[in-house]
Design an enzyme around this catalytic site. Sequence first.
Site, PDB file in Angstrom:
ATOM      1  N   CYS A 130     -21.654 -29.086  54.237  1.00  0.00           N
ATOM      2  CA  CYS A 130     -20.629 -28.058  54.437  1.00  0.00           C
ATOM      3  C   CYS A 130     -20.771 -26.960  53.387  1.00  0.00           C
ATOM      4  O   CYS A 130     -20.315 -27.116  52.250  1.00  0.00           O
ATOM      5  CB  CYS A 130     -19.235 -28.683  54.357  1.00  0.00           C
ATOM      6  SG  CYS A 130     -17.891 -27.481  54.472  1.00  0.00           S
ATOM      7  N   CYS A 133     -17.445 -25.577  52.124  1.00  0.00           N
ATOM      8  CA  CYS A 133     -16.744 -26.469  51.204  1.00  0.00           C
ATOM      9  C   CYS A 133     -17.339 -26.420  49.795  1.00  0.00           C
ATOM     10  O   CYS A 133     -16.607 -26.421  48.801  1.00  0.00           O
ATOM     11  CB  CYS A 133     -16.808 -27.910  51.703  1.00  0.00           C
ATOM     12  SG  CYS A 133     -16.267 -28.167  53.398  1.00  0.00           S
ATOM     13  N   ASP A 134     -18.659 -26.396  49.707  1.00  0.00           N
ATOM     14  CA  ASP A 134     -19.334 -26.653  48.438  1.00  0.00           C
ATOM     15  C   ASP A 134     -20.136 -25.485  47.877  1.00  0.00           C
ATOM     16  O   ASP A 134     -20.666 -25.573  46.766  1.00  0.00           O
ATOM     17  CB  ASP A 134     -20.272 -27.860  48.591  1.00  0.00           C
ATOM     18  CG  ASP A 134     -19.533 -29.115  49.021  1.00  0.00           C
ATOM     19  OD1 ASP A 134     -18.364 -29.263  48.618  1.00  0.00           O
ATOM     20  OD2 ASP A 134     -20.106 -29.933  49.746  1.00  0.00           O
TER      21      ASP A 134
END
Length: 304
Positions: A130, A133-134
């Site tokens: 992701c 997300c990261d």
Amino acid sequence: MYDLIILGGGPAGLAAGLYACRSKLDTAMIEKMYLGGQIVTTYEIENYPGYEDISGPDLINKMEAQTKRYGLQIYNEEVVGLDITGKVKKVNTGKKTYEAKSIILAMGATPKELGLEKEKKFRGSGVSYCATCDGAFYKDQVVAVIGGGDTAMEDANYLTKFAKKVYVIHRRDQLRASKTLQDRAFANSKIEFIWNTVVTDIQGEYGVEGLKLKNVKTNEENSLKVDGMFVAIGLSPNTEIIKGIVNTDEYGYILTDEDMRTNVPGVFAAGDIRKKTLRQVVTATADGAIAAYVAERYIDSMEE
């Protein structure tokens, strides 16, 4: 007993909930995690009609608010068992057994893994699925994106907001992504492509420090120093719980007709979980609307 239970809270499930509740069906949704599924990991959506620029989380928030206005009941529980072949459909979450006249399966799909020895070990320590997300963890660092489809190109472009260099590693010599996303990636000076290549190993002791690569045409092997890797090689349907109950294809995707009917009466499927040509937000919401509409007709026929 509910009229309808929807399993899964992504775009397909939320669209089904909206249409069902507007048709005055007593409807419940069961989602084990957060609403939205994969879309909440999407930084920017440009191809959903009516929205030129909206993030995945923002779109889901709007969908959730809309369904709740019409009375959709949402339970954050994990389904551990199903008994859906009879007229009364039963859904067991461990906490409670819910009953309904009809079921819509909308559990979505999960990103595929490469299957490397250290992949699970380093998840969260350099291995990610992701970018949204990261990505921010890799400011001024070097990362690699594995894959050649739409998600891979979206991830690569997004990661250039943070990383100083993004390698795209693809096993073929051309991309599968849409032309628009390809053009954007090719024009980005921070992105470099490594063609006809696969990752054979992850290097590092406590986290990702590099990748071992192999050219599939020449068999030449070499190493690439990176601080993180983002895997974007496709999806696997979340159909484990319905195996042997509902017909699926060889990849596990649920087989339906054009009205979202499965082989089990009163059981429908919508979104990424079913066999289909295009897996996008717009097709997921269309599936959900159709499934709810046909489920309503099924329920009406039961009461005649």
